[in-house]
Design an enzyme around this catalytic site. Structure first.
Site, short mmCIF file in Angstrom:
data_model
loop_
_atom_site.label_atom_id
_atom_site.label_comp_id
_atom_site.label_asym_id
_atom_site.label_seq_id
_atom_site.Cartn_x
_atom_site.Cartn_y
_atom_site.Cartn_z
N SER A 1 55.06 0.71 -77.48
CA SER A 1 56.22 -0.12 -77.46
C SER A 1 56.67 -0.48 -76.12
CB SER A 1 57.43 0.53 -78.20
OG SER A 1 57.01 0.92 -79.55
N HIS B 1 61.70 0.96 -73.44
CA HIS B 1 61.91 -0.55 -74.20
C HIS B 1 62.17 -1.37 -72.94
CE1 HIS B 1 61.60 0.67 -78.37
NE2 HIS B 1 60.53 1.18 -77.77
#
Length: 226
Positions: free
Chosen positions: A126, A178
């Protein structure tokens, strides 16, 4: 000769870096499953998940290896679907080598941000995938006059905002990773340039490169000092 040139052109357009990364991650997931399961903490640590205490002891590679690990089937399934559809577009825009550099540096940048701001064990592509979103933001800023790029950038900006809002309320999500990957991808995209689409301001490329290096070094040193 014309047929050879056509085949080389088709090969150059094929997103083999994206597909190759997916194959590697699926193979690693299979190995983790055979070793005891991808949700098993001991297996995750053995395969190189991000664990701050071990990084502080010198295992710096744990800032790289988490990119290729996933925790559970749903995790790898969603990430691989996203990587395929986003990766093939970014690879087409930046080229194979630049795409791979963008993916890896974004993933490492996200892991360094996670190392600095989160003590949780973490793994997953991610961080690197958010870096690809950051690259779309860079394309939108640099080539806003292109209607196709503008539409893609607006779509992915909305997607990023929704994901970050979801991260704020969902347990077990590495928000720092992220956001770090997103920022790193935005800066790396400027540093690398996009010759297939157009020229990027040399000043922006220099500023982005300096900001990326200084930011990652600061985050790493701050994480090591905790």
């Amino acid at each position: 000769m014309a047929q050879v040139k056509y085949r080389l052109s088709r090969l150059n357009q094929y997103p083999f870096m994206t597909v190759g990364l997916i194959v590697i991650m699926v193979l690693v997931y299979g190995a983790m499953t055979l070793a005891g399961g991808s949700t098993n903490v001991n297996v995750l640590i053995a395969f190189g998940a991000k664990l701050n205490a071990l990084i502080q002891q010198g295992e710096w590679w744990r800032l790289v290896t988490p990119i290729f690990l996933h925790i559970g089937f749903t995790h790898i399934l969603m990430n691989m679907i996203t990587l395929y559809f986003v990766g093939m577009q970014i690879e087409a825009a930046f080229g194979h080598t630049r795409f791979l550099a963008l993916f890896l540096v974004s993933g490492i940048g996200g892991n360094i941000a996670s190392f600095c701001f989160s003590n949780s064990l973490s793994a997953g592509a991610s961080t690197a995938i958010f870096g690809l979103f950051g690259a779309f933001m860079m394309l939108g800023e640099s080539f806003w006059q292109n209607p196709v790029i503008r539409q893609l950038a607006q779509t992915f900006l909305a997607f990023v905002v929704m994901n970050i809002l979801f991260d704020l309320f969902a347990p077990g999500i590495d928000l720092a990773g992220h956001i770090g990957g997103l920022a790193a991808g935005f800066l790396v995209a400027y540093s690398l340039g996009v010759p297939r689409i157009g020229k990027v301001s040399p000043v922006k490329r220099v500023v982005a490169t300096v900001a990326l290096i200084v930011g990652l070094v600061w985050l790493y040193l701050h994480g090591m000092a905790q």
